[in-house]
Design an enzyme around this catalytic site. Structure first.
Site, mmCIF file in Angstrom:
data_model
loop_
_atom_site.group_PDB
_atom_site.id
_atom_site.type_symbol
_atom_site.label_atom_id
_atom_site.label_comp_id
_atom_site.label_asym_id
_atom_site.label_seq_id
_atom_site.Cartn_x
_atom_site.Cartn_y
_atom_site.Cartn_z
ATOM 1 N N GLU A 1 -92.109 -38.260 3.974
ATOM 2 C CA GLU A 1 -91.666 -36.888 4.258
ATOM 3 C C GLU A 1 -90.241 -37.021 4.775
ATOM 4 O O GLU A 1 -90.017 -37.531 5.874
ATOM 5 C CB GLU A 1 -92.602 -36.239 5.277
ATOM 6 C CG GLU A 1 -93.993 -36.050 4.676
ATOM 7 C CD GLU A 1 -95.038 -35.543 5.648
ATOM 8 O OE1 GLU A 1 -94.739 -35.400 6.837
ATOM 9 O OE2 GLU A 1 -96.160 -35.296 5.193
ATOM 10 N N CYS B 1 -87.324 -30.062 10.048
ATOM 11 C CA CYS B 1 -87.023 -30.479 8.670
ATOM 12 C C CYS B 1 -87.106 -29.300 7.712
ATOM 13 O O CYS B 1 -86.415 -29.271 6.699
ATOM 14 C CB CYS B 1 -87.977 -31.570 8.235
ATOM 15 S SG CYS B 1 -89.702 -31.080 8.368
HETATM 16 P P1 NAD Z 1 -84.732 -41.600 11.096
HETATM 17 O O1 NAD Z 1 -84.922 -41.879 9.655
HETATM 18 O O2 NAD Z 1 -83.440 -41.966 11.725
HETATM 19 O O3 NAD Z 1 -85.835 -42.385 11.959
HETATM 20 C C1 NAD Z 1 -87.211 -42.169 11.744
HETATM 21 C C2 NAD Z 1 -87.965 -43.410 12.180
HETATM 22 O O4 NAD Z 1 -87.630 -44.499 11.323
HETATM 23 C C3 NAD Z 1 -87.651 -43.866 13.602
HETATM 24 O O5 NAD Z 1 -88.851 -44.285 14.208
HETATM 25 C C4 NAD Z 1 -86.712 -45.037 13.372
HETATM 26 O O6 NAD Z 1 -86.710 -45.983 14.417
HETATM 27 C C5 NAD Z 1 -87.289 -45.636 12.103
HETATM 28 N N1 NAD Z 1 -86.360 -46.447 11.306
HETATM 29 C C6 NAD Z 1 -85.022 -46.299 11.171
HETATM 30 N N2 NAD Z 1 -84.534 -47.228 10.313
HETATM 31 C C7 NAD Z 1 -85.587 -47.968 9.883
HETATM 32 C C8 NAD Z 1 -85.731 -49.078 8.997
HETATM 33 N N3 NAD Z 1 -84.686 -49.599 8.352
HETATM 34 N N4 NAD Z 1 -86.968 -49.596 8.804
HETATM 35 C C9 NAD Z 1 -88.042 -49.068 9.436
HETATM 36 N N5 NAD Z 1 -87.966 -48.026 10.294
HETATM 37 C C10 NAD Z 1 -86.759 -47.483 10.515
HETATM 38 O O7 NAD Z 1 -85.062 -40.073 11.299
HETATM 39 P P2 NAD Z 1 -84.967 -39.210 12.655
HETATM 40 O O8 NAD Z 1 -83.526 -39.035 12.987
HETATM 41 O O9 NAD Z 1 -85.881 -39.775 13.655
HETATM 42 O O10 NAD Z 1 -85.581 -37.811 12.191
HETATM 43 C C11 NAD Z 1 -84.837 -36.789 11.584
HETATM 44 C C12 NAD Z 1 -85.037 -36.810 10.083
HETATM 45 O O11 NAD Z 1 -86.411 -36.651 9.785
HETATM 46 C C13 NAD Z 1 -84.340 -35.676 9.363
HETATM 47 O O12 NAD Z 1 -83.769 -36.157 8.175
HETATM 48 C C14 NAD Z 1 -85.484 -34.713 9.038
HETATM 49 O O13 NAD Z 1 -85.270 -33.858 7.951
HETATM 50 C C15 NAD Z 1 -86.581 -35.672 8.772
HETATM 51 N N6 NAD Z 1 -87.887 -35.022 8.915
HETATM 52 C C16 NAD Z 1 -88.607 -34.728 7.789
HETATM 53 C C17 NAD Z 1 -89.837 -34.093 7.896
HETATM 54 C C18 NAD Z 1 -90.649 -33.748 6.672
HETATM 55 O O14 NAD Z 1 -91.797 -33.379 6.842
HETATM 56 N N7 NAD Z 1 -90.105 -33.841 5.477
HETATM 57 C C19 NAD Z 1 -90.323 -33.748 9.165
HETATM 58 C C20 NAD Z 1 -89.561 -34.051 10.290
HETATM 59 C C21 NAD Z 1 -88.342 -34.702 10.150
#
Ligand code: NAD
Length: 486
Positions: free
Chosen positions: A254, A288
């Site tokens: 997502e 999101c």
């Molecule tokens: P992010 O991608 O920066 O981080 C999400 C998670 O991934 C964190 O726990 C982070 O530590 C981990 N992570 C980061 N790099 C990684 C890697 N290389 N390998 C494994 N794990 C890794 O996202 P965020 O800033 O926490 O959240 C905001 C984003 O989430 C926005 O883009 C938003 O649109 C999206 N979002 C989408 C939905 C949906 O349902 N489509 C819902 C909520 C948020």
């Protein structure tokens, strides 16, 4: 200051390296938690605990017993409701009423809803003819996929994490959760709930840390993790997909969005303005499914811009427990810098600033927090960075349109495809448009209304797969076919 540890095999444990990181309050930048950062060793221990739970007591439970336990988890979350509300407010700085009415109750509901799905789902069967005339019967059975790696964001941490943990456990899997480094608290509290309810050790594990070269990468690269469910940025999804390709592990993603909202001149004007004041500014724009591109039919364009400006300027900044307030800070200083860089870019790209565009004057220690103003722009071309890239802040660009075809083309002119909201009193047009816009979720004359039985997910670069109701079973179970010659 709270000490937050990893939760492995039913125990709260600090990492052997002693590495810890600070979690700052979004409100005033004070350090509120010291969090243990899991290394490879802790992640490996968590995955091993999850695997042995699958082969042990948890794997031996009947579906009915599992359902009972998950109802117990939901009830225990409700019993400790205030603790969850407090922890989530402390991590995110968002208003108490949103925690109380949406995020925490939905977290509890996620365990009950998926327990009910598992209880009621039927399996498929086909009778086939064979040359000897006796035929054969095919039927499908579902088995848990195994150890699921759950990687979560910070924007509605508890609701989004349990949206994955609920169905994963209902289907009989075990999990290793990597919460966002910005929101470690509710995942840790859920460990206490699991123990209180008697969920067998190793079924639910939590490892804290960051992404690359930290707990996130260690979970997603671990060969004993059978599948990975992730919510977060599209760019992170790309890195995780590469990790998952080793060993052909399944993914459910997502991801980000750049969602269009569309308002026709025949819409209920007041209701539309009210809804956009939520879809643009709720959770300080960190949703999101929120709207960052607004298209308004030309006859009502100016009136709509002015009406949304009034809403933006009426938000009440304040602490979560200030009941007069309805608007909190962004999650972190880092995210504030990102959002402000887009605020500057919009002006450089030639936008007309309708309102906001900066940092509000906050009193006392709140001046150190991650506050930004709700912001509206007009006048940019569709190619502008702030019209194309996900900002994830309390802001939108509004443009006028003249025809249905034109607005459909504009709405689709993005790499993302998460959601859209369409406002019109012409329902034939609304249904027609819902079929033409490339997104996973279309709302008509509404926004953020969620029936948890429906498929949830994104098209294009906004996701892979659908979760929700029976759709979650596609990812959290392995369907096998049994063919019986009669
Ligand atoms: P992010 O991608 O920066 O981080 C999400 C998670 O991934 C964190 O726990 C982070 O530590 C981990 N992570 C980061 N790099 C990684 C890697 N290389 N390998 C494994 N794990 C890794 O996202 P965020 O800033 O926490 O959240 C905001 C984003 O989430 C926005 O883009 C938003 O649109 C999206 N979002 C989408 C939905 C949906 O349902 N489509 C819902 C909520 C948020």
């Amino acid at each position: 200051m709270r000490q937050i540890e990893n939760f492995i095999a039913g125990e709260f444990v600090a990492s052997a390296s002693g590495k810890r990181f600070d979690k700052h309050s979004p409100l005033d930048n004070r350090i509120i938690c010291s969090v243990s950062e899991a290394g490879r060793g802790e992640v490996d221990a968590a995955v091993r605990a999850a695997r042995s739970a699958l082969q042990g007591e948890w794997g031996g439970l009947t579906t009915e017993q599992r359902i009972e336990l998950l109802y117990g988890v939901a009830n225990e979350i409700t019993r400790r409701f205030d603790d969850f509300v407090e922890a989530e407010m402390s991590d995110t700085g968002q208003p108490e009423h949103v925690m109380k009415h949406v995020f925490i109750p939905r977290g509890a509901a996620n365990f009950k809803v998926f327990a009910d799905v598992i209880k009621n789902v039927a399996s498929e069967s086909f009778q086939m003819d064979t040359p000897d005339g006796r035929g054969a019967l095919n039927y499908s059975i579902r088995r848990p996929k195994g150890v699921i790696g759950v990687v979560c964001p910070w924007n509605a941490p508890f609701m989004l994490m349990t949206w994955k943990v609920g169905p994963a456990l209902a289907c009989g899997n075990t999990v290793v959760v990597k919460p966002s480094e910005e929101s470690p608290q509710t995942a840790a509290l859920l460990g206490e709930v699991m123990n209180a309810v008697g969920i067998p050790k190793g079924v639910y594990n939590v490892v804290h840390g960051f992404g690359p070269d930290s707990a996130g990468e260690f979970v997603t690269r671990h060969p004993q993790v059978d599948a990975i469910t992730f919510t977060g940025e599209t760019r992170t999804g790309t890195a995780i997909m590469k990790a998952a390709s080793e060993g052909m592990r399944d993914v459910s993603f997502e991801l980000g969005g750049k969602n269009a909202g569309i308002v026709f001149a025949d819409a209920d004007f007041e209701a539309a303005v009210e809804s956009f004041s939520r879809s643009v500014f709720l959770n300080t724009g960190q949703v999101c499914l929120g709207t960052e591109r607004v298209y308004v039919e030309r006859p009502i364009f100016e009136r709509f811009v002015q009406a949304l400006k009034v809403k933006a300027e009426a938000v009440k900044y304040g602490r979560p427990d200030d009941h007069q307030a309805n608007y909190g800070p962004l999650i972190s200083q880092e995210h504030k810098q990102k959002v402000l860089s887009y605020y500057r870019k919009a002006v450089e790209e030639g936008a007309t600033l309708v309102t906001g565009g900066g940092v509000p004057q906050m009193p006392g220690e709140l001046a150190e927090g991650a506050w930004v103003q709700p912001t509206i722009w007009t006048g940019l071309p569709e190619t502008a960075a702030v019209v194309q890239e996900e900002i994830f802040g309390p802001c939108c660009h509004i443009s006028p349109f003249d025809s249905e075809d034109e607005v459909v083309e504009k709405a689709n002119a993005t790499d993302y495809g998460l959601s859209t909201t369409i406002w019109t009193s012409n329902l034939a047009r609304a249904h027609r448009m819902a079929g033409r816009i490339d997104v996973g979720i279309t709302w008509i004359n509404s926004w953020f209304l969620r029936d948890l039985r429906t498929p949830f997910g994104g098209s294009k670069q906004s996701g892979i797969g659908r979760e929700g109701g029976v759709h979650s079973l596609e990812f959290y179970t392995e369907t096998r076919n049994v063919c019986v010659k009669l």
